[in-house]
Write an enzyme that holds these catalytic residues in place. Structure first.
Site, PDB file in Angstrom:
ATOM      1  N   TYR A  33      16.969  -8.102 -71.070  1.00  0.00           N
ATOM      2  CA  TYR A  33      16.875  -8.688 -72.351  1.00  0.00           C
ATOM      3  C   TYR A  33      15.569  -9.025 -72.603  1.00  0.00           C
ATOM      4  O   TYR A  33      14.424  -9.010 -71.688  1.00  0.00           O
ATOM      5  CB  TYR A  33      17.605 -10.092 -72.541  1.00  0.00           C
ATOM      6  CG  TYR A  33      17.040 -11.247 -71.988  1.00  0.00           C
ATOM      7  CD1 TYR A  33      17.084 -11.294 -70.567  1.00  0.00           C
ATOM      8  CD2 TYR A  33      16.439 -12.229 -72.532  1.00  0.00           C
ATOM      9  CE1 TYR A  33      16.526 -12.470 -69.901  1.00  0.00           C
ATOM     10  CE2 TYR A  33      15.731 -13.254 -71.793  1.00  0.00           C
ATOM     11  CZ  TYR A  33      15.762 -13.471 -70.621  1.00  0.00           C
ATOM     12  OH  TYR A  33      15.338 -14.608 -69.902  1.00  0.00           O
ATOM     13  N   LYS A 148      13.734  -8.664 -66.149  1.00  0.00           N
ATOM     14  CA  LYS A 148      14.079  -9.561 -67.010  1.00  0.00           C
ATOM     15  C   LYS A 148      15.713  -9.360 -67.464  1.00  0.00           C
ATOM     16  O   LYS A 148      15.846  -8.861 -68.173  1.00  0.00           O
ATOM     17  CB  LYS A 148      13.257  -9.459 -68.530  1.00  0.00           C
ATOM     18  CG  LYS A 148      13.297 -10.832 -69.123  1.00  0.00           C
ATOM     19  CD  LYS A 148      12.237 -11.041 -70.380  1.00  0.00           C
ATOM     20  CE  LYS A 148      12.633 -12.168 -71.300  1.00  0.00           C
ATOM     21  NZ  LYS A 148      12.568 -13.250 -70.556  1.00  0.00           N
ATOM     22  N   GLU A 181       7.177 -20.371 -61.268  1.00  0.00           N
ATOM     23  CA  GLU A 181       6.974 -20.166 -62.679  1.00  0.00           C
ATOM     24  C   GLU A 181       8.231 -21.407 -63.119  1.00  0.00           C
ATOM     25  O   GLU A 181       9.042 -21.940 -62.264  1.00  0.00           O
ATOM     26  CB  GLU A 181       7.425 -18.931 -63.309  1.00  0.00           C
ATOM     27  CG  GLU A 181       8.929 -18.401 -62.886  1.00  0.00           C
ATOM     28  CD  GLU A 181       8.917 -16.811 -63.285  1.00  0.00           C
ATOM     29  OE1 GLU A 181       8.602 -16.691 -64.220  1.00  0.00           O
ATOM     30  OE2 GLU A 181       9.894 -16.339 -62.411  1.00  0.00           O
ATOM     31  N   LEU A 206       8.192 -13.567 -63.288  1.00  0.00           N
ATOM     32  CA  LEU A 206       8.198 -12.488 -64.378  1.00  0.00           C
ATOM     33  C   LEU A 206       6.959 -12.510 -64.929  1.00  0.00           C
ATOM     34  O   LEU A 206       6.085 -13.611 -65.159  1.00  0.00           O
ATOM     35  CB  LEU A 206       9.016 -13.052 -65.592  1.00  0.00           C
ATOM     36  CG  LEU A 206       9.241 -12.041 -66.583  1.00  0.00           C
ATOM     37  CD1 LEU A 206      10.270 -10.888 -66.411  1.00  0.00           C
ATOM     38  CD2 LEU A 206       9.624 -12.889 -67.857  1.00  0.00           C
TER      39      LEU A 206
HETATM   40  N1  PMP Z   1       9.412 -16.626 -66.611  1.00  0.00           N
HETATM   41  C1  PMP Z   1      10.542 -16.668 -67.099  1.00  0.00           C
HETATM   42  C2  PMP Z   1      11.623 -16.769 -65.893  1.00  0.00           C
HETATM   43  C3  PMP Z   1      11.107 -16.509 -68.302  1.00  0.00           C
HETATM   44  O1  PMP Z   1      12.448 -16.694 -68.567  1.00  0.00           O
HETATM   45  C4  PMP Z   1      10.233 -16.424 -69.544  1.00  0.00           C
HETATM   46  C5  PMP Z   1      10.465 -16.090 -70.847  1.00  0.00           C
HETATM   47  N2  PMP Z   1      11.138 -15.289 -70.943  1.00  0.00           N
HETATM   48  C6  PMP Z   1       8.690 -16.477 -69.092  1.00  0.00           C
HETATM   49  C7  PMP Z   1       8.453 -16.333 -67.681  1.00  0.00           C
HETATM   50  C8  PMP Z   1       7.795 -16.229 -70.046  1.00  0.00           C
HETATM   51  O2  PMP Z   1       7.629 -14.687 -70.596  1.00  0.00           O
HETATM   52  P1  PMP Z   1       7.218 -14.434 -72.306  1.00  0.00           P
HETATM   53  O3  PMP Z   1       5.889 -15.056 -72.145  1.00  0.00           O
HETATM   54  O4  PMP Z   1       7.304 -12.953 -71.880  1.00  0.00           O
HETATM   55  O5  PMP Z   1       8.192 -14.964 -72.985  1.00  0.00           O
END
Ligand code: PMP
Length: 286
Positions: A33, A148, A181, A206
């Site tokens: 996603y 993701k 994270e 991620l």
């Molecule tokens: N880490 C994780 C586990 C996430 O779910 C997200 C949000 N989707 C992020 C980091 C941040 O990613 P982004 O800046 O692309 O929203």
């Protein structure tokens, strides 16, 4: 006004939007996603989000559900049809519908769902003025969290624990005591010397799109960034801490496991990054 969703080639009422019970996303979390912020009528960082979608799909050998260009049009159309000026647009691709079997099905088209939702921007603004609390949990996810995927059960449990403890995010901490994270965000600190520190994205986290764009913002502002692991102890003693994600942008963290970060108020550098973000990010008219 009724919400509209896009499901496998059709625009349908949100209340009637459904996928098959043998969709592999439902059966195996066999899907990926993306979430893009919509701000002031623009889809933010769409190119980077679709680039990451391409990577997630390729790592899992899931086909694109449609060509990328028409998909961009559908994204914009879903935002437009839902009259989202501020909010988010969500897209999910699964390996498709097939009789339940672990191995990949032959000749099955992948499934695509796109939804958009209005979000009142003042909610996050108020939150940013106060800052958020985070708790920590031991890392218990698989080692491909760079993909993701919709398999988010450890994140669900971690964020539920945070909520039960009055916090807004949970940080996964590895066996060496280093912060990885958040359940749905990347983690950052600012050192006493004003250096931004965030964990390298090669392994174990991620590669957040907001994180990547914040690198651009920091460069523009002449701020120094170090990509290196940082420990929970270092975070608690830091000058500032914050999280980043498409829905929160740069969001100050004011307590970690109940310990105040610095004076317990949002850090000025974090708020500066938050302010400058929209100017620097890519904006696609919806
Ligand atoms: N880490 C994780 C586990 C996430 O779910 C997200 C949000 N989707 C992020 C980091 C941040 O990613 P982004 O800046 O692309 O929203």
């Amino acid at each position: 006004m009724p919400r509209i969703a896009y499901v496998n080639g059709r625009y349908v009422g949100h209340a009637d939007a459904a996928v098959h019970i043998e969709d592999r996303g439902y059966q195996f979390a066999d899907g990926v996603y993306e979430v893009c912020e919509v701000a002031r009528g623009y889809i933010v960082d769409m190119t980077r989000h679709l680039d990451r979608l391409a990577r997630s799909l390729s790592e899992l050998k899931i086909d694109w559900p449609m060509a990328r260009k028409p998909m961009e049009l559908v994204l914009r159309e879903v935002v437009r049809r839902n009259r989202v000026f501020n909010g988010l647009v969500y897209m999910q691709v699964t390996r498709g519908v097939a009789s339940r079997d672990f191995v990949f099905p032959d000749d099955v088209a992948s499934s695509l769902v796109i939804t958009a939702k209005k979000v009142d921007p003042s909610f996050m603004e108020k939150r940013a003025e106060k800052g958020i609390s985070v708790i920590t949990v031991p890392e218990n996810r698989w080692d491909r969290v760079d993909i993701k995927s919709v398999g988010l059960l450890p994140n669900v449990l971690a964020k539920q624990k945070a909520k039960e403890e009055g916090a807004q995010e949970a940080w996964f901490v590895d066996d060496n005591g280093n912060v990885k994270e958040g359940g749905s965000s990347n983690a950052w600190i600012v050192t006493k010397d004003g250096v931004l520190v965030t964990r390298p994205a090669e392994h174990g986290i991620l590669r957040g799109i907001t994180r990547t764009t914040l690198f651009d913002v920091a460069k523009k502002l002449g701020l120094k960034i170090e990509e290196r692991p940082f420990s929970l102890d270092e975070a608690k003693a830091a000058r500032e801490a914050f999280i980043s994600s498409a829905t929160t942008i740069a969001m100050p963290v004011v307590t970690i496991d109940g310990t105040s970060v610095a004076n317990g108020h949002p850090g000025s550098l974090t708020l500066t990054l938050r302010q400058a973000f929209f100017e620097i990010a890519e904006k696609t008219q919806s």
